[in-house]
Design an enzyme around this catalytic site. Sequence first.
Site, PDB file in Angstrom:
ATOM      1  CB  ILE A 469      60.270  49.865  35.587  1.00  0.00           C
ATOM      2  CG1 ILE A 469      59.484  48.672  36.162  1.00  0.00           C
ATOM      3  CG2 ILE A 469      59.293  50.776  34.856  1.00  0.00           C
ATOM      4  CD1 ILE A 469      58.450  49.094  37.229  1.00  0.00           C
ATOM      5  N   GLY A 470      63.120  47.737  34.541  1.00  0.00           N
ATOM      6  CA  GLY A 470      64.145  46.860  35.102  1.00  0.00           C
ATOM      7  C   GLY A 470      63.618  45.463  35.311  1.00  0.00           C
ATOM      8  CB  ILE A 616      57.613  31.132  35.507  1.00  0.00           C
ATOM      9  CG1 ILE A 616      56.975  30.976  36.898  1.00  0.00           C
ATOM     10  CG2 ILE A 616      58.859  32.006  35.581  1.00  0.00           C
ATOM     11  CD1 ILE A 616      56.391  32.250  37.504  1.00  0.00           C
ATOM     12  CG  LEU A 617      55.377  35.118  31.127  1.00  0.00           C
ATOM     13  CD1 LEU A 617      55.011  36.593  31.090  1.00  0.00           C
ATOM     14  CD2 LEU A 617      54.614  34.350  30.053  1.00  0.00           C
ATOM     15  CD  GLU A 692      53.236  45.327  43.135  1.00  0.00           C
ATOM     16  OE1 GLU A 692      53.510  46.520  43.000  1.00  0.00           O
ATOM     17  OE2 GLU A 692      52.053  44.920  43.144  1.00  0.00           O
TER      18      GLU A 692
HETATM   19 MO1  MOS Z   1      53.582  49.493  41.717  1.00  0.00          MO
HETATM   20  S1  MOS Z   1      53.728  50.402  43.541  1.00  0.00           S
HETATM   21  O1  MOS Z   1      51.880  49.396  41.586  1.00  0.00           O
HETATM   22  O2  MOS Z   1      54.321  50.458  40.557  1.00  0.00           O
END
Ligand code: MOS
Length: 732
Positions: A469-470, A616-617, A692
Amino acid sequence: MKFDAPIGDTPIDNGRVVGRPHSRVEGPLKVTGRATYAAEWHEDLPAMLYGAIVPATIAKGTVKAVDPQAARQSPGVVEVLTFEDIDIHGTSSGRTVKMVGGPEVQHYHQALGIVIAETFEQARAAAALVHFEYEVGAGSFSLDGGRADAKVCGAYGGPGETRLGDFEAAFEAGEVRFDAEYRTGAHSPAMIEPFASIAQWQGDDLMLWTSNQMIAGTRGSMASMLRLDEERVRIFSPYVGGGFGAKLWANADAILAAIAAKKVGRPVKVVMPRGLIFNNTINRPETIQRLRIAARADGTIEAFGHEGWSGNVKGGNPESTVMASRSVYAGPNRLMADHMAHLDLPEGNAVRAPGDAVGSIAVEIAMDEMAEKLGLDPIEFRVINDSQVDPSKPEKTFTNRHLVRCLRDGAERFGWGDRMAPGTRRDGKWLIGMGVATAYRAALRHASGAAVRLETNGRITVETDMTDIGTGSYTILAQTAGEMLGVSVDRVDVRLGDSRFPVSAGSGGQWGASSSTSGLYVACVNLRRSIAERLSMDAERVEFEGGEVRSGNRVCSLLDAVAGGPVEAEGKFDFAQSDTKAFGTFGAHFVEVGVDAYTGEVRVRRMLAVCSAGRILNPVSARSQVIGAMTWGVGAALSEKLEVDERYGCFLNHDLALYEVPVHADIPHQDVVFLDDLDPHGNPMKAHGVGELGLCGVGGAIANAVYNATGTRLRKVPMMVEDIIPHLPEPV
Ligand code: MOS
């Protein structure tokens, strides 16, 4: 593979490919326009039609009459379907409201139908002509209004309220006590690529090109809504221009494209216009949070209370503001509770780092305030209350908690020692301040599968329904296969986002990177064994490097293994569900701001994140994730807020002109440092996600920096100029 004990050395530890900086492998496709996004599959689809969603223009009430005639007679219109013509079983899994409303309307801009026309413009024009007669109901749109009736409520299956010790008694008895309320604004995921789907029926089989984070769940959900066997549905989502939670499931564009395409017998494309996204889909609700902290004079926390209030549609989740508080700071007496008020606004749901993104803002400002009350440096106060066991589950020790290192390392790098007393540092017209915050986000995992194939030309093909997703999934998966099979990344072809491929963890909750590469790791272990067998080598002693396979004195080329055809293996990462350890990712955010002494404008001058999240991949894509997340934090602190129009029960600023996300000019300098510590307990990659983590705490660090600059404490975000102006010093 059931992963239930810490892993020892693996080929990943060689670190020839994994852990090295690598720019994204699909980057050239994206920057030259050759990466085909959901709305762009034209060449394969002659005779495609365009669908325009017809949204409700009330927030609550009932449709009394439907008049589609004017729309039907509009140029180019092939079909008009309203809720009276549409049969959807249940709703999209993960969503609360129905994907098509009517006759009851659940929220403003809920889809009530679709117009299908020969061109996009014709569909859009005709959609405006579908007439609904409403009986408008009285809705609740204000969190302040709904708060009194809010109920304790857990989010995503978690508990609503948790307690340890006797919070109230310990708080009352506290030597130094702090009690305050905070507010955070409602957020839109505001991804660049809108929700978009193209549906085509091939006989009884549905082919759906869509923009989605979680292929398998979406496939099951589409099948269920359409009352089809899952095998009849194929989902294809190889490139996604951002999802941030809102694309974890099938949205209205997907189900309406499928229903429309079935009805007209031609492929139908539905792209949600920007103006619909904010009210039709999901948001992170506004929150009110109360923090109560009691500590001994030496700074040891005795009682920690965090309560949150947010609103949502009936049956929805509250924003899980207190989730992280269960696991961050020590304190034997604890109270954490989320409350939900029933509101008739568009559905609140998962938006990047749900709960923690805004929960951490309130907590980290409160920690700053409490440190000041105690006369402690905010870093020292956090260090004093670090905990190597999960504070809410003291029987569980963290596998990898390096919060103190992140704070100390960051302080040194950032020049924390130069921080001055609040309101005392100036650079011309700028009031200068520094702030710090802890970052914490759970290290979740999900089972994840992959297939890997050694082709006859010596190239490696990876297939999994994982999405990118980027975030960099293509690249870290290519690196994982490259490391395991001893080839460089450019010999690996990664194919993602197709429901025909093995089911992966998908992209969400920052579990994607570690889970999906772990699934591929298992597949590669299996492929290595098959290759060794083909070469009559001992699978336990074989080494893969430089396109060669070695065992003892024997050296073969990978090509020798495919003389008789390709070799393929599948694998799945899975784990024991009952964790005896606590997992988490940790970090520290440092921010320097300048506040214009005359206008109150806040400019972020420098930001530093020090992150600990296992291996860290790929430092390039991981850094990119963290700087993007830090940018989200700037938005939350300084500009992003959905404004509720209580007359109509909608978000008024439903476009990117009025919903203000930070732009390049807002973000002058960002540093990201990774401890790159290995965590062998969670998965074979010894890695966790960072996407996140990079957001959690940022808004709090900015608010704390604004306080340090101005001497004024604001307990609400976003902090707008009008909040700051009344507190500025008299002009000199
Ligand atoms: Mo994230 S808000 O769990 O895609």
